[in-house]
Design a protein around this motif. Structure first.
Motif, PDB file in Angstrom:
ATOM      1  N   GLU A   1      16.079  -9.438 -10.764  1.00 53.23           N
ATOM      2  CA  GLU A   1      14.920  -8.710 -11.265  1.00 53.23           C
ATOM      3  C   GLU A   1      13.873  -9.628 -11.883  1.00 53.23           C
ATOM      4  O   GLU A   1      12.686  -9.278 -11.978  1.00 53.23           O
ATOM      5  CB  GLU A   1      15.357  -7.704 -12.344  1.00 53.23           C
TER       6      GLU A   1
ATOM      7  N   GLN B   1      19.950  -4.331 -10.195  1.00 51.35           N
ATOM      8  CA  GLN B   1      19.638  -4.891  -8.885  1.00 51.35           C
ATOM      9  C   GLN B   1      20.532  -6.089  -8.563  1.00 51.35           C
ATOM     10  O   GLN B   1      20.843  -6.342  -7.405  1.00 51.35           O
ATOM     11  CB  GLN B   1      18.168  -5.307  -8.841  1.00 51.35           C
TER      12      GLN B   1
ATOM     13  N   ARG C   1      17.609  -0.450  -4.585  1.00 49.19           N
ATOM     14  CA  ARG C   1      16.464   0.378  -4.953  1.00 49.19           C
ATOM     15  C   ARG C   1      16.927   1.510  -5.854  1.00 49.19           C
ATOM     16  O   ARG C   1      18.034   2.028  -5.712  1.00 49.19           O
ATOM     17  CB  ARG C   1      15.779   0.902  -3.690  1.00 49.19           C
TER      18      ARG C   1
END
Length: 792
Positions: free
Chosen positions: A15, A515, A536
């Motif tokens: 991220e 993520q 996602r």
């Protein structure tokens, strides 16, 4: 359930590159042609009747499109709450105001400044009534907060109710009998767990767009619960669930404050629908004191009954919890989480009784830990006081009263079963990491030199991994937001035709590293490089139904769903690989970006070729269903129960009362670890917030209900310069609740650290005769305690 080792690699957060370069996209970054902006007229008093509300001047100002009051939105009803005990919040004040900052009117204008100017032009007259801020006064019903409620006490959470409901035998007689023994010591102390402000770096923000041609909303919000927000909007506007699309982009911290659905989110949607324009509202830092929930706010008396040799025979906690003026989301249920962990890591009989009390202040709700930091604070402080009273080492007293490894799953006083634990091993690991004996020797040497050095310890257990369907039957339900009642988790894993993978999850992360962690789970299961996996989240139009991110539940519930979906994809892919390689499915191994036959690594097929074949039925086995995709919904049979023991060493300046943290050591157990670097980061952040409560933070209200700490000038939070380097270690006790054996770690540091610091400071001052200090331990308060002790 058999558990397996869950990964364990320190993979850098995926991220971060966008965030550290300033390329992340937050709600307030959104700009649209024709977007309008809002501002709220807020009450300057804590309790009163609105006698005049004149919006005429504001409505005629440049750029103003609308001014809304309760008359415009009353038909929508009050704000929905998951546990609707108490007074639900009206979307805008309905004739009366009940706390400073309550929204009275909403302005919609071309620009934020025009909206704020128009808000200043609205004329509101009030007949002020006495406000009740003090919890004990509120509990007496001397002043009623709401005329239509029977009492300011909304509900009482007690072990008695649980014993009756679950058919368990009451432990109260055992505690009362212990008190009558001649050989016991009884230690009791009233303590305050002060109010706190969440202070996420990103203030709350929401953008709503009503698409009249399609009769649907698209809403972007800095929320931890996108599906819940979508459900609440659909219910309040009478729309079908698929007529509301919510997107949570990057969320700059939440800590539970963004777990709520808020009136402003509903009102911005209303304005967009009425004006057929995109409408945005972004909260100001000072404004948050009356618009975003706060946390903690308990006053309670803890009592320990024990023998002189350290055997604890019973523990009681009786007190009050501040609910604020209105009920939102889980407000009244937060103390229930405290009830579930009230006995901590210990096997002695426990009694818990907390009254939920309304006051003329901003609503309280979930704030990092939510009920559990409060409960653990009280039990760990009173055990420390008991240990000092009987003259034994506080860590040895704790170890003597822990549940033992062979007693798991251990049924607590509330009726829940602790999943797994080895509390003594965790404490021993802490002692070894800290060099406990050496620290005590160092402390004695410092005391001989006249220095005030103290060592504090604290053991904790927390309930998290919220997923069991039974939660819906005991007060925690999402049906009021139009979602399934249970706390299911979900995960979808899809291998694309080019051999990359897309993972879509139902959580709403706000910095937890989903993520990265979810990509590791899928990479481990499929042998795909992490770089080829996209995770996602936060978009209700594409993600499977998910409850959101809170309660340290994501990995144990939604992560498990993703793990199981990965296994399904793996099984299907194995059958295809076996077909292509003319081998047995049982011999297929996934690794290094492809599949090969066990013992014959050269006999392999790359994921790119395997994925391509998966979407071409003529190259696949007979009866093959095209594609490689699986979705799993996971509902565990129990929560998970992380635990640990922390230690702090501090020094207090005799002249100023300033506290310096010399050392902080944490030994935590969150089951199997997917990414140790992310776990360490979560522990670091949690400890920092707990230290913030212990030493700096305090949401102070005056007697008229004005919050005096509405900016970071008045409400200090810890900086890097206030914190030492943390020494972290772990034990690993896998949870039997899920196949990865994981538990949760996001709140552990906060639950453990506040009382660890307080115990250390009190230990430092104990030679002066100080036995207790209230938080926060600011220099003036510490100095005053030393001064008072010297005068006594």
């Amino acid at each position: 359930m058999t558990t397996t080792s869950a990964l364990g690699g320190a993979v850098k957060r995926r991220e971060d590159p966008a965030l550290i370069r300033g390329k992340g996209r937050y709600t307030d970054d959104i700009k649209a042609v024709g977007m309008l902006h809002t501002a709220f007229v807020r009450s300057p008093i804590a309790n009163g009747v609105i006698t005049r509300l004149d919006t005429s001047e504001a409505a005629g100002m440049d750029g103003v499109h609308a001014v809304y009051t309760i008359d415009d939105v009353r038909h929508l009803g009050p704000l929905l709450a998951q546990v609707p005990i108490g007074k639900l919040r009206p979307l805008l004040a309905d004739g009366v105001v009940k706390h400073v900052g309550e929204a009275v009117a909403m302005i919609v204008a071309e620009s934020p400044s025009q909206a704020r100017d128009a808000a200043d032009a609205v004329v509101v007259d009030y007949d002020a009534n006495p406000a009740v801020i003090d919890l004990k006064q509120a509990a007496s019903d001397e002043i009623k907060v709401h005329d239509d409620l029977d009492s300011n006490i909304l509900h009482t959470w007690s072990y008695h109710g649980y014993w009756d409901a679950l058919g368990l035998e009451s432990k109260q007689p055992e505690i009362e009998a212990a008190k009558q023994r001649d050989d016991v010591v009884i230690v009791s102390q009233e303590m305050v767990n002060q109010r706190l402000v969440p202070v996420a770096i990103e203030p709350r923000s929401v953008v709503a767009e009503w698409q009249d041609g399609y009769q649907r909303f698209t809403v972007t919000s800095s929320t931890q619960v996108p599906h819940a927000l979508a459900g609440a909007i659909s219910k309040m506007f009478g729309l079908a669930a698929n007529a509301v699309h919510v997107v949570a982009p990057e969320v700059g911290g939440g800590f539970g404050a963004k777990l709520n659905v808020y009136a402003d989110e509903i009102l911005v949607c209303f304005a967009s629908k009425a004006l057929e324009r995109s409408v945005k509202w972004t909260e100001g830092r000072r404004e948050a004191s009356g618009s975003t929930i706060q946390g903690r706010g308990w006053i309670a008396t803890a009592t320990i009954v024990g023998t002189r040799d350290g055997e604890i025979l019973g523990y009681e906690l009786e007190g009050l919890a501040d609910m604020g003026a209105y009920t939102q989301n889980f407000t009244v249920a937060i103390p229930l989480l405290g009830l579930w962990v009230a006995s901590g890591q210990y096997r002695f009989p426990t009694h818990f009784n907390i009254d939920c009390v309304v006051t003329n202040t901003m609503t309280t709700d979930a704030y990092r830990g939510a009920g559990r930091p409060e409960a653990i604070y009280y039990i760990e402080r009173i055990i420390d006081m008991y240990a000092r009273e009987i003259g034994l080492d506080p860590l040895e007293v704790r170890k003597k009263n822990y549940w033992q490894p062979d007693e798991f799953p251990a049924t607590m006083g509330c009726g829940f079963a602790l999943d797994s634990g080895d509390y003594g091993r965790s404490a021993d690991t802490l002692m070894e990491e800290a060099g406990y004996a050496e620290l005590r020797a160092t402390q004695e040497k410092a005391r001989a030199e006249g220095r005030l050095v103290g060592i504090g310890v604290s053991s904790y257990v927390e309930v998290c991994g919220f997923g069991p369907a039974v939660l819906a039957e005991i007060g925690f339900s999402w049906t009021n937001y139009g979602l399934p009642a249970s706390f299911n988790g979900s995960g979808l894993v899809r291998v694309n035709p080019d051999g990359t993978a897309t993972v879509i999850i139902g959580t709403g992360p706000s910095g937890q590293g989903h993520q990265t962690t979810w990509a590791q789970i899928v990479s481990d299961g499929l042998g795909l490089p992490i770089e080829q996996i996209s995770v996602r989240h936060g978009d209700t139009a594409e993600s499977p139904m998910g409850i959101g991110t809170f309660g340290s539940r994501s990995l144990a519930v939604d992560g498990t769903a993703t793990h199981e979906a990965t296994q399904k994809v793996r099984e299907k892919a194995a059958s295809l690989a076996a077909h292509l390689l003319e081998a047995s499915e049982a011999d297929i191994v996934f690794a290094d970006g492809g599949a090969h036959v066990a013992g014959s690594p050269d006999q392999r097929v790359e994921w790119s070729a395997l994925a391509k074949a998966a979407y071409q039925a003529h190259t696949a086995p007979e009866g093959w269903e095209s594609g490689l995709e699986a979705q799993v919904t996971w509902s565990p049979g129990n929560a998970t129960w992380p635990f640990g023991t922390h230690l702090a060493m501090v020094e207090v300046d005799r002249d100023t009362g300033d506290v310096s943290i010399l050392k902080y050591v944490a030994a935590d157990d969150c089951g199997n670890v997917v990414n140790p670097m992310i776990v360490d980061g979560q522990v670091h952040g949690g400890i920092a917030q707990g230290i913030g409560q212990a030493m700096f933070e305090d949401a102070i209200y005056d007697e008229d209900g004005n919050m005096l700490t509405t900016s970071l000038m008045d409400y200090p939070i810890p900086t890097a310069g206030d914190l030492p380097s943390f020494d972290l270690t772990r034990t690993t006790t896998p949870s039997p609740v899920n196949p990865m054996g994981v538990k949760g770690i996001g709140e552990a540091g906060t639950i453990a650290s506040a009382q660890t610091l307080v115990n250390a400071v009190v230990d430092a001052l104990s030679p002066l005769g100080v036995s207790h200090l209230e938080m926060p331990l600011r220099p003036k308060r510490v100095w005053q305690a030393m001064h008072d002790a010297a005068q006594s």
